[in-house]
Design a protein around this motif. Structure first.
Motif, short mmCIF file in Angstrom:
data_model
loop_
_atom_site.label_atom_id
_atom_site.label_comp_id
_atom_site.label_asym_id
_atom_site.label_seq_id
_atom_site.Cartn_x
_atom_site.Cartn_y
_atom_site.Cartn_z
N ALA A 209 0.76 -1.20 0.04
CA ALA A 209 -0.13 -0.16 0.05
C ALA A 209 0.96 1.21 0.07
O ALA A 209 0.58 2.12 0.71
CB ALA A 209 -1.00 0.11 1.23
N ILE A 210 1.89 1.15 -0.70
CA ILE A 210 2.92 2.34 -0.97
C ILE A 210 2.48 3.13 -2.24
O ILE A 210 2.68 3.12 -3.34
CB ILE A 210 4.32 2.05 -0.92
N GLY A 211 1.10 3.91 -1.78
CA GLY A 211 0.51 4.70 -2.85
C GLY A 211 -0.83 3.85 -3.28
O GLY A 211 -0.90 2.56 -2.98
N ARG A 212 -1.57 4.70 -4.17
CA ARG A 212 -2.82 3.90 -4.58
C ARG A 212 -2.71 2.83 -5.34
O ARG A 212 -3.49 1.68 -5.42
CB ARG A 212 -3.76 5.06 -5.03
N GLY A 213 -1.92 3.05 -6.64
CA GLY A 213 -1.84 1.99 -7.57
C GLY A 213 -1.38 0.60 -7.36
O GLY A 213 -2.03 -0.39 -7.49
N ARG A 214 -0.30 0.62 -6.34
CA ARG A 214 0.01 -0.86 -6.02
C ARG A 214 -1.08 -1.55 -4.88
O ARG A 214 -1.23 -2.84 -5.22
CB ARG A 214 1.42 -0.71 -5.12
N ALA A 215 -1.61 -0.87 -4.36
CA ALA A 215 -2.86 -1.38 -3.61
C ALA A 215 -4.00 -1.84 -4.61
O ALA A 215 -4.49 -2.94 -4.44
CB ALA A 215 -3.27 -0.53 -2.38
N ILE A 216 -4.37 -1.30 -5.34
CA ILE A 216 -5.37 -1.61 -6.20
C ILE A 216 -4.89 -2.79 -7.10
O ILE A 216 -5.78 -3.74 -7.35
CB ILE A 216 -5.99 -0.35 -7.21
N ASP A 217 -3.83 -2.57 -7.49
CA ASP A 217 -3.12 -3.87 -8.34
C ASP A 217 -3.39 -5.09 -7.56
O ASP A 217 -3.66 -6.23 -8.17
CB ASP A 217 -1.75 -3.55 -8.60
N GLY A 218 -3.09 -5.07 -6.30
CA GLY A 218 -3.06 -6.53 -5.54
C GLY A 218 -4.44 -6.83 -5.38
O GLY A 218 -4.63 -8.08 -5.43
N ILE A 219 -5.57 -5.91 -5.10
CA ILE A 219 -6.79 -6.30 -5.11
C ILE A 219 -7.27 -7.15 -6.58
O ILE A 219 -7.89 -8.20 -6.49
CB ILE A 219 -7.58 -5.18 -4.75
N LYS A 220 -7.22 -6.37 -7.61
CA LYS A 220 -7.50 -6.88 -8.75
C LYS A 220 -6.97 -8.29 -9.22
O LYS A 220 -7.58 -8.93 -9.70
CB LYS A 220 -7.02 -5.73 -9.81
N MET A 221 -5.56 -8.18 -8.88
CA MET A 221 -4.91 -9.59 -9.40
C MET A 221 -5.55 -10.77 -8.21
O MET A 221 -5.71 -11.82 -8.80
CB MET A 221 -3.60 -9.57 -9.02
N MET A 222 -5.97 -10.53 -6.99
CA MET A 222 -6.53 -11.59 -6.07
C MET A 222 -7.96 -11.76 -6.87
O MET A 222 -8.43 -12.89 -7.02
CB MET A 222 -6.49 -11.25 -4.68
N ALA A 223 -8.61 -10.84 -7.41
CA ALA A 223 -9.94 -10.92 -7.89
C ALA A 223 -9.96 -11.95 -9.16
O ALA A 223 -10.77 -12.84 -9.28
CB ALA A 223 -10.60 -9.57 -8.14
N ILE A 224 -8.68 -11.52 -9.77
CA ILE A 224 -8.88 -12.32 -11.16
C ILE A 224 -8.37 -13.82 -10.77
O ILE A 224 -8.93 -14.89 -11.29
CB ILE A 224 -7.58 -11.88 -12.19
N ALA A 225 -7.54 -14.30 -9.86
CA ALA A 225 -7.06 -15.53 -9.43
C ALA A 225 -8.25 -16.19 -8.97
O ALA A 225 -8.45 -17.54 -9.04
CB ALA A 225 -6.11 -15.48 -8.38
N ARG A 226 -9.12 -15.63 -8.32
CA ARG A 226 -10.49 -16.10 -7.60
C ARG A 226 -11.57 -16.29 -8.53
O ARG A 226 -12.55 -16.82 -8.27
CB ARG A 226 -10.81 -15.26 -6.26
N GLY A 227 -11.26 -15.63 -9.83
CA GLY A 227 -12.28 -15.51 -10.92
C GLY A 227 -13.79 -14.68 -10.22
O GLY A 227 -14.88 -15.07 -10.44
N ALA A 228 -13.24 -13.62 -9.60
CA ALA A 228 -14.35 -12.69 -8.78
C ALA A 228 -14.22 -11.30 -9.30
O ALA A 228 -13.40 -11.06 -9.89
CB ALA A 228 -13.79 -12.69 -7.14
N THR A 229 -15.56 -10.54 -8.89
CA THR A 229 -15.45 -9.36 -9.21
C THR A 229 -14.95 -8.38 -8.11
O THR A 229 -14.76 -8.96 -7.08
CB THR A 229 -16.87 -8.82 -9.84
#
Length: 452
Positions: free
Chosen positions: A198-218
């Protein structure tokens, strides 16, 4: 002499039985014994009142304009010139009213869903060291190969429940995108939940989105069932930098858990007394807690503690000390006072995998467990005060964690456990090795020691 000279012992017997390194099965750990209380209620309330004075009279410096605007809109007292925010008790009470007392983290493997809160306890892989060490290749800078190997080990060892923020920094990769490579390793080499940067907004959102993709989730699914967590490190004393504040805001907007952890070392980042250090830790943690709820009421939040002392001869951090163990316990008392899940660590300051590393880690682990920690961060592999991720230390720590997991299990107390008939069946001066009472039981917990 050859290391295989011992034909018996729990290590070799367990290895023969399992065909690999002996370990306990994957499980959610529960602390069934209840936390220790070092301070009585009156002293806990004295710490709370002192923290409220820090927040209302001194305030916290915040380097994020967006965070300043959020506090200003909520009615905080803002000094724009000095970028300082002051809040009172009402802000804290309002925030605590909307925070869940526990939450779950769901990785791409639902079978490894974690409960965070209550009497649940999870152990995390070491996070953040710039260096790596093993006795064959020595000390070296963090790199992608070692990052991947540590992640594989964390996946293998059942005592490790969650991946931290970059077990080591892969410095050969571009700094502005290496977080994508490490998230990818987390998701492809392991099925555990992970801490996203969470060093800045972008890295945090990238982490959330990549876990969502791995889970097949929105992202909406992720909001309802979080899958990543972050730790916001306060730059003690009393400073939130802009990157940390913006990362916190991004995580809260998406409903992902946030752990607010002041880095409070007595004599350096706080006054030298433990009571003062805990007062400051508490104020800084509560300030971050309030910010999460101003952004998105109901965001899961953990109370983070990382209070210890420094060696006043060198200024180096010290861990596994009596002060550190006390701080781990009292931090848990404060977290429970506010109804928040609790995060702390079992760090050590040794420069080698030696007796110092073992006893400091043991001391800090007991402090964390007795404090009722729900997440023990840096629990496996931390060395050299956090400068090094160590392969040998990881294996040593897994044994410490497995011992603790076994210790936390309730003691069986059925009639057959009392064993009167077993005692009756063996003559005085005999032994129980071959008795039915012994042979009928699963001895894996007794044998699950990778080293000893």
């Amino acid at each position: 002499m050859s290391q295989d000279r011992r034909g018996g012992g729990r290590r070799s017997r367990a290895a023969r039985a399992s065909g690999g390194i002996p370990q306990l099965p994957w499980q959610e750990v529960r602390n069934t014994y209840g936390p220790t209380q070092i301070l009585d209620e009156e002293r806990i309330e004295a710490l709370h009142r002192n923290s409220m004075r820090i927040l209302s009279e001194l305030g916290i410096r915040v380097l994020s304009e967006r965070a300043l605007d959020i506090f200003a809109e909520a009615g905080g007292i803002i000094d724009r010139e000095n970028m300082t925010v002051r809040i009172d008790q009402s802000f804290v009470d309002a925030a605590l009213a909307t925070i869940p007392s526990s939450f779950t983290l769901t990785s791409r493997n639902p079978a490894k869903r974690l409960t965070i809160g209550g009497n649940a306890m999870a152990f995390g892989l070491v996070a953040g060291p710039p260096n790596v060490h093993d006795r064959v290749n020595g000390r070296r800078a963090g790199n992608a190969k070692d990052y991947n190997d540590f992640t594989r080990l964390a996946h293998y060892f059942n005592a490790i429940h969650i991946l931290g923020n970059q077990v080591c920094a892969p410095i050969e990769l571009p700094a502005n995108s290496r977080h994508l490579d490490t998230y990818n390793a987390n998701l492809t080499l392991s099925d555990l939940c992970y801490h996203c940067t969470a060093i800045g907004r972008g890295r945090a959102i990238d982490g959330i989105k990549m876990m969502a993709i791995a889970r097949g989730a929105t992202l909406e699914d992720m909001r309802a069932t979080p899958g990543v967590i972050t730790i916001i490190s306060v730059n003690s004393p009393r400073l939130f930098d802009d990157a940390m504040a913006d990362g916190l805001i991004a995580m809260a907007e998406h409903g992902q858990p946030v752990t607010v952890t002041p880095f409070t070392l007595m004599g350096a980042m706080t006054p030298v007394t433990l009571a003062a250090a805990l007062s400051q830790q508490n104020a800084e943690a509560l300030f971050g807690v309030v910010l999460t709820q101003l952004v998105n009421p109901g965001t899961p939040v953990m109370y983070g503690a990382f209070t210890s002392n420094v060696d006043m001869r060198s200024g180096a951090p010290a861990f596994g000390t009596p002060e550190n163990a006390k701080a781990n316990v009292i931090g848990g008392q404060l977290a429970r006072r506010y109804g928040l899940p609790y995060r702390t660590s079992n760090a050590n300051a040794s420069n080698a995998v030696d007796l110092q590393a073992a006893y400091e880690t043991g001391m800090a682990t007991w402090g964390a467990v007795l404090g009722g920690a729900n997440l023990i961060y840096h629990a496996a592999g931390w060395l050299e005060g956090g400068l090094t991720a160590s392969y040998e230390k990881l294996v040593l720590d897994v044994e410490i964690l497995q011992n603790m997991i076994d210790y936390l299990k309730p003691m069986p107390f059925a009639e057959e456990d009392l064993g009167f008939e077993a005692i009756k069946a063996v003559s005085a001066g005999g032994h129980f090795f071959g008795s039915e009472h012994t042979r009928s039981r699963d001895l894996l917990p007794v044998l699950s020691a990778p080293i000893s």
